[in-house]
Write an enzyme that holds these catalytic residues in place. Structure first.
Site, PDB file in Angstrom:
ATOM      1  N   LYS A   1     -23.022  16.435  70.969  1.00  0.00           N
ATOM      2  CA  LYS A   1     -22.814  16.180  69.543  1.00  0.00           C
ATOM      3  C   LYS A   1     -21.531  15.392  69.328  1.00  0.00           C
ATOM      4  O   LYS A   1     -20.538  15.608  70.015  1.00  0.00           O
ATOM      5  CB  LYS A   1     -22.701  17.495  68.759  1.00  0.00           C
ATOM      6  CG  LYS A   1     -23.998  18.226  68.567  1.00  0.00           C
ATOM      7  CD  LYS A   1     -23.773  19.441  67.669  1.00  0.00           C
ATOM      8  CE  LYS A   1     -25.065  20.175  67.389  1.00  0.00           C
ATOM      9  NZ  LYS A   1     -24.830  21.354  66.540  1.00  0.00           N
TER      10      LYS A   1
ATOM     11  N   ARG B   1     -27.181  32.561  55.754  1.00  0.00           N
ATOM     12  CA  ARG B   1     -27.354  32.105  54.373  1.00  0.00           C
ATOM     13  C   ARG B   1     -28.764  32.384  53.867  1.00  0.00           C
ATOM     14  O   ARG B   1     -28.959  32.814  52.747  1.00  0.00           O
ATOM     15  CB  ARG B   1     -27.065  30.604  54.273  1.00  0.00           C
ATOM     16  CG  ARG B   1     -25.593  30.276  54.450  1.00  0.00           C
ATOM     17  CD  ARG B   1     -25.383  28.792  54.518  1.00  0.00           C
ATOM     18  NE  ARG B   1     -26.145  28.288  55.663  1.00  0.00           N
ATOM     19  CZ  ARG B   1     -26.183  27.040  56.056  1.00  0.00           C
ATOM     20  NH1 ARG B   1     -25.539  26.129  55.387  1.00  0.00           N
ATOM     21  NH2 ARG B   1     -26.868  26.669  57.106  1.00  0.00           N
TER      22      ARG B   1
END
Length: 157
Positions: free
Chosen positions: A42, A91
């Protein structure tokens, strides 16, 4: 025995979603290590050094909070820092399914490390680093999503 917990993530950038989970976890552990995972695959928006600096600044008055960067498996880093717990923020239900799969894999690799899930406060449930990066890249106002030290960096960029 000290209760040491690792909160792993990329924290790119640190958001109010992250600090919400951290702030509520502080009293659960003797030491909370914010572990910034480095993934060679990444390309982060902010350097590891910058992310470490933000967390140190945000939690400069909280002696239970430590910060470190690491590469490789999270369970291996837990062993290195003597963490018996991994903290993960949730979440949505979809987060739980993904995080549970990771927790199960970690448990299969080392069953002495327990994963703890904390749901984030409803007002931060939509705050994700990916979305915040889009706001920043496009010149939007990120002040409602990130702590002051992060905001200062963005404004000075």
């Amino acid at each position: 025995m000290q209760r040491i917990c690792l909160f792993p993530g990329t924290f790119d950038p640190v958001t109010f979603g992250h600090t919400d989970v951290i702030d509520r976890a502080i009293d659960l552990f003797d030491e909370l290590i914010i572990g910034i995972g480095v993934n060679a695959g990444k390309q982060p928006m902010y350097s590891v050094e910058q992310r470490v600096a933000w967390i140190k600044e945000i939690y400069k008055d909280q002696p239970k909070i430590k910060v470190a960067s690491y590469e490789g498996l999270t369970v291996n880093f837990c062993k290195k820092v003597n963490a018996q717990f991994i903290l993960r923020g949730i979440r949505y239900v979809s987060d739980f399914e993904y995080e549970k799969a990771i927790a199960d894999m970690n448990r299969m690799m080392d069953d002495s490390i327990e994963t703890i899930f904390l749901t984030c406060s409803p007002r931060y449930s939509t705050v994700a680093s990916t979305l915040v990066r889009d706001v920043i890249r496009n010149g939007g106002d990120a002040s409602q999503f990130v702590p002051e030290p992060v905001l200062k960096t963005i404004r000075n960029a």
